[in-house]
Design an enzyme around this catalytic site. Structure first.
Site, PDB file in Angstrom:
ATOM      1  N   GLU A   1      -0.605   4.876  -0.346  1.00  0.00           N
ATOM      2  CA  GLU A   1      -1.436   6.070  -0.554  1.00  0.00           C
ATOM      3  C   GLU A   1      -0.585   7.332  -0.538  1.00  0.00           C
ATOM      4  O   GLU A   1       0.289   7.477   0.329  1.00  0.00           O
ATOM      5  CB  GLU A   1      -2.498   6.183   0.554  1.00  0.00           C
ATOM      6  CG  GLU A   1      -3.709   5.300   0.347  1.00  0.00           C
ATOM      7  CD  GLU A   1      -3.544   3.936   0.978  1.00  0.00           C
ATOM      8  OE1 GLU A   1      -2.391   3.520   1.199  1.00  0.00           O
ATOM      9  OE2 GLU A   1      -4.576   3.292   1.249  1.00  0.00           O
TER      10      GLU A   1
ATOM     11  N   TYR B   1       0.841  -1.209   0.000  1.00  0.00           N
ATOM     12  CA  TYR B   1       0.000   0.000   0.000  1.00  0.00           C
ATOM     13  C   TYR B   1       0.870   1.250   0.000  1.00  0.00           C
ATOM     14  O   TYR B   1       1.882   1.287   0.700  1.00  0.00           O
ATOM     15  CB  TYR B   1      -0.928   0.026   1.215  1.00  0.00           C
ATOM     16  CG  TYR B   1      -2.323  -0.425   0.865  1.00  0.00           C
ATOM     17  CD1 TYR B   1      -3.059   0.267  -0.089  1.00  0.00           C
ATOM     18  CD2 TYR B   1      -2.893  -1.535   1.471  1.00  0.00           C
ATOM     19  CE1 TYR B   1      -4.328  -0.140  -0.439  1.00  0.00           C
ATOM     20  CE2 TYR B   1      -4.172  -1.958   1.115  1.00  0.00           C
ATOM     21  CZ  TYR B   1      -4.879  -1.257   0.165  1.00  0.00           C
ATOM     22  OH  TYR B   1      -6.135  -1.658  -0.185  1.00  0.00           O
TER      23      TYR B   1
ATOM     24  N   THR C   1      -4.667   5.018 -21.980  1.00  0.00           N
ATOM     25  CA  THR C   1      -4.400   3.703 -21.409  1.00  0.00           C
ATOM     26  C   THR C   1      -3.011   3.281 -21.890  1.00  0.00           C
ATOM     27  O   THR C   1      -2.424   3.919 -22.766  1.00  0.00           O
ATOM     28  CB  THR C   1      -5.443   2.668 -21.849  1.00  0.00           C
ATOM     29  OG1 THR C   1      -5.550   2.712 -23.273  1.00  0.00           O
ATOM     30  CG2 THR C   1      -6.793   2.937 -21.223  1.00  0.00           C
TER      31      THR C   1
ATOM     32  N   ARG D   1      -1.881  -3.475 -18.565  1.00  0.00           N
ATOM     33  CA  ARG D   1      -3.012  -2.555 -18.406  1.00  0.00           C
ATOM     34  C   ARG D   1      -2.758  -1.487 -17.357  1.00  0.00           C
ATOM     35  O   ARG D   1      -2.212  -1.763 -16.293  1.00  0.00           O
ATOM     36  CB  ARG D   1      -4.276  -3.340 -18.034  1.00  0.00           C
ATOM     37  CG  ARG D   1      -4.844  -4.101 -19.202  1.00  0.00           C
ATOM     38  CD  ARG D   1      -6.282  -4.463 -18.953  1.00  0.00           C
ATOM     39  NE  ARG D   1      -7.097  -3.266 -18.926  1.00  0.00           N
ATOM     40  CZ  ARG D   1      -8.326  -3.193 -19.429  1.00  0.00           C
ATOM     41  NH1 ARG D   1      -8.861  -4.252 -19.988  1.00  0.00           N
ATOM     42  NH2 ARG D   1      -9.006  -2.090 -19.353  1.00  0.00           N
TER      43      ARG D   1
ATOM     44  N   ASP E   1      -8.095  12.286 -25.093  1.00  0.00           N
ATOM     45  CA  ASP E   1      -7.945  10.889 -24.680  1.00  0.00           C
ATOM     46  C   ASP E   1      -7.307  10.162 -25.866  1.00  0.00           C
ATOM     47  O   ASP E   1      -7.958   9.923 -26.879  1.00  0.00           O
ATOM     48  CB  ASP E   1      -9.325  10.314 -24.348  1.00  0.00           C
ATOM     49  CG  ASP E   1      -9.278   8.833 -23.994  1.00  0.00           C
ATOM     50  OD1 ASP E   1      -8.226   8.189 -24.212  1.00  0.00           O
ATOM     51  OD2 ASP E   1     -10.305   8.315 -23.520  1.00  0.00           O
TER      52      ASP E   1
ATOM     53  N   LYS F   1      -2.737  -0.548 -25.365  1.00  0.00           N
ATOM     54  CA  LYS F   1      -3.203  -0.684 -26.749  1.00  0.00           C
ATOM     55  C   LYS F   1      -1.989  -0.555 -27.664  1.00  0.00           C
ATOM     56  O   LYS F   1      -1.153  -1.460 -27.690  1.00  0.00           O
ATOM     57  CB  LYS F   1      -4.294   0.342 -27.035  1.00  0.00           C
ATOM     58  CG  LYS F   1      -5.520   0.115 -26.127  1.00  0.00           C
ATOM     59  CD  LYS F   1      -6.616   1.091 -26.365  1.00  0.00           C
ATOM     60  CE  LYS F   1      -7.858   0.740 -25.585  1.00  0.00           C
ATOM     61  NZ  LYS F   1      -8.032   1.536 -24.349  1.00  0.00           N
TER      62      LYS F   1
HETATM   63  N1  DSN Z   1     -12.555  -1.313 -24.798  1.00  0.00           N
HETATM   64  C1  DSN Z   1     -11.677  -0.317 -25.374  1.00  0.00           C
HETATM   65  C2  DSN Z   1     -11.695  -0.396 -26.853  1.00  0.00           C
HETATM   66  O1  DSN Z   1     -11.919  -1.477 -27.343  1.00  0.00           O
HETATM   67  O2  DSN Z   1     -11.452   0.582 -27.525  1.00  0.00           O
HETATM   68  C3  DSN Z   1     -11.984   1.052 -24.905  1.00  0.00           C
HETATM   69  O3  DSN Z   1     -12.183   1.056 -23.537  1.00  0.00           O
END
Ligand code: DSN
Length: 422
Positions: free
Chosen positions: A61, A59, A231, A240, A205, A234
C-alpha cells in the site's frame, strides 16, 4: 499426501490437473481459432513470467518511498521503473500503474478530478463508448450527472459541432473522449478546444488505440488532455492492467484517488508484468507489429466491403471495424454464434442507428491485434474476409460452415501463437 512445506513446491499439473487441464484446453482453443475480438491479444511470455512470480503475495500500500509496510525496497525499484517507462513511452508528466483495470482507472480519474454529483459529458455505449464512461447501468451514472454524445447515425462519425453544442448547453466539469468501438481517428485536439471553451477538464480513454498512439499511427491525446487512461492488454499487447497518465498538476489527486480512495494494495505481479510490457513497446519490432495491425484492419475492411458487407463509416483508420448486418437480415448474436462454429471469434456489437438491443444488436465488431500477433498479413485478411462473408451470406448452410472450419483450422496451424514448448 504432501507435507505443508512440499505443497509449496508442487507444479500445477501435479497438484491441480483439473485447472491445468482447463488452461491447456483454452490454449488449444486459441491455437485453433481466429480471434477477431478487437480488445484481445496474446501477451509476451516474458510478461507472463513476471505476472506469475511470487510478487503475487506481496502487499505494498502506498507509492515508492512512501509505503505503509517495510521490506519493499525492491518493490519500490520495480514500481519506479514501471512509472519511468510509462512516462517515457507516452511522453507524460505523471503516471500511475496501480489501477487494476480500465474501469478502475477511469473511476479513479473521475474521483481525483471531480466532486460526487459533478457533470460528465461522455460517449454513449451504443455509439462505441464504454460502460465506465457513465452508461446508465454503470455506477458512474449514479455517482455523477452524466450526459452523453453519440455518432452521426448516417456517417458513423463523431460530429464535433454537435458535441460542442451539447457541451455549451450542459456545461460539464469533465469531458470524456475515447471509445471501445470507434473505427476512425479521434480528434483529441478538437476535443481540447471544446473543453477549453466550456471550462471543462478533458480525459481520453485510449484503451483500444494506445498501441497506435505509441507507434505514432494515431495522434497522441497526451498534449491535449488533463488525464489519459488506458488498459494494457489490447493493442499494447501486455498482460491485463491499466495506466493513468496525467499532467503534473493533477498527480497528487489522481494517486490519492487510486490509493487509498478506490483501491487497497496494488498487485505488484501485475506491475512487474506491465514494466516488462512497457519495455516491449520501445522495440522496433513492436512498432512494426502495430503498423501491421493497421494494414491488416484496412485490408479486412476493404475485402468485406468488396463482398457487399456494410462496414460502418466505410472502413477503418485503426485496428477495428464494425459491420452492420441489417442488410443481411441476421443479428449480431446469431452471426457471432455461426462464425464461432467455424472457429472465427468476434463479438456482437451495436452499430450506429441500431434498432436492436445490447443482447441482440445488428452489428459485429472485428479487430486485427490478435491475428497480427500470430504473424498473419494482408493475404490472410483476404481469406478471412472471404470466410466471414460466405458464412454471413449462407448462415444456414452447414456444408459451408464445415468447409470453412476446416480451412480456418488449417490456417491457424500455419500461424501458431506460442511455440509448443510453452
Ligand atoms: N471489453 C472491452 C472491449 O471489448 O472493448 C472493453 O472493456
Amino acid at each position: 499426501m504432501a507435507s505443508t512445506r512440499n505443497l509449496l513446491e508442487l507444479k500445477l499439473p501435479d497438484f491441480d490437473p483439473e485447472v491445468d487441464g482447463i488452461i491447456r484446453q483454452e490454449m488449444l482453443r486459441n491455437e485453433e481459432t481466429l480471434n477477431l475480438i478487437a480488445s484481445e491479444n496474446y501477451p509476451p511470455k516474458s510478461s507472463m513470467k513476471a505476472l506469475s512470480s511470487m510478487l503475487s503475495g506481496i502487499y505494498s500500500e502506498g507509492y515508492p518511498g512512501e509505503r505503509y509496510y517495510r521490506g519493499l525496497q525492491h518493490i519500490d525499484r520495480l514500481e519506479s521503473l514501471a512509472l519511468e517507462r510509462a512516462r517515457r513511452v507516452f511522453g507524460a508528466e505523471h503516471a500511475n500503474v496501480q489501477a487494476l483495470s480500465g474501469s478502475n482507472a477511469n473511476i479513479a480519474a473521475y474521483l481525483g478530478l471531480l466532486q460526487l454529483g459533478d457533470r460528465i459529458l461522455s460517449m454513449e455505449i451504443d455509439s462505441g463508448g464504454h460502460l465506465s464512461h457513465g452508461a446508465k447501468v454503470n455506477v458512474v451514472s449514479k455517482m455523477f450527472e452524466v450526459r452523453q454524445y453519440g455518432v452521426d447515425p448516417a456517417t458513423g462519425l463523431l460530429d464535433y459541432d454537435a458535441i460542442r453544442a451539447q457541451a455549451l448547453e450542459f456545461r460539464p466539469k469533465l469531458i470524456v473522449c475515447g471509445a471501445s468501438a470507434y473505427p476512425r481517428t479521434i480528434d483529441f485536439e478538437r476535443f481540447a478546444r471544446i473543453a477549453r471553451e466550456v471550462g471543462a477538464l478533458l480525459l481520453a480513454d485510449i484503451s483500444h488505440i494506445a498501441g497506435l498512439v505509441v507507434a505514432g499511427l494515431h495522434p497522441s491525446p497526451v498534449p491535449h488532455c488533463d488525464v489519459v487512461t488506458t488498459t494494457t492488454h489490447k493493442t499494447l499487447r501486455m498482460t491485463r492492467g491499466a495506466l493513468i497518465l496525467c499532467r503534473r498538476e493533477h498527480a497528487a489527486k489522481i494517486d490519492r484517488a487510486v490509493f487509498p480512495v478506490l483501491q487497497g494494495g496494488p498487485h505488484q505481479s501485475n506491475i512487474a508484468a506491465i514494466a516488462v510490457g512497457l519495455r516491449h513497446l520501445e522495440t522496433p519490432e513492436y512498432r512494426q507489429y502495430v503498423r501491421d495491425v493497421v494494414t491488416n484492419a484496412r485490408r479486412l475492411a476493404e475485402e468485406l466491403l468488396a463482398r457487399g458487407l456494410r462496414v460502418v463509416s466505410g472502413g477503418t483508420d485503426n485496428h477495428l471495424l464494425l459491420v452492420d448486418l441489417e442488410p443481411q437480415g441476421i443479428d449480431g448474436d446469431a452471426a457471432s454464434i455461426r462464425l464461432e462454429e467455424a472457429h472465427i471469434v468476434v463479438n456482437k456489437n451495436k452499430v450506429p442507428g441500431d434498432k436492436g438491443t445490447a443482447k441482440k444488436p445488428f452489428g459485429i465488431r472485428l479487430g486485427t491485434p490478435a491475428v497480427t500477433t500470430r504473424g498473419m498479413g494482408p493475404a490472410q485478411m483476404t481469406r478471412i474476409a472471404g470466410w466471414v462473408a460466405e458464412l454471413l451470406a449462407r448462415p444456414a448452410d452447414d456444408a459451408v460452415r464445415d468447409r470453412v472450419r476446416d480451412e480456418v483450422r488449417a490456417l491457424c496451424r500455419e500461424f501458431p501463437i506460442y511455440r509448443p514448448t510453452f
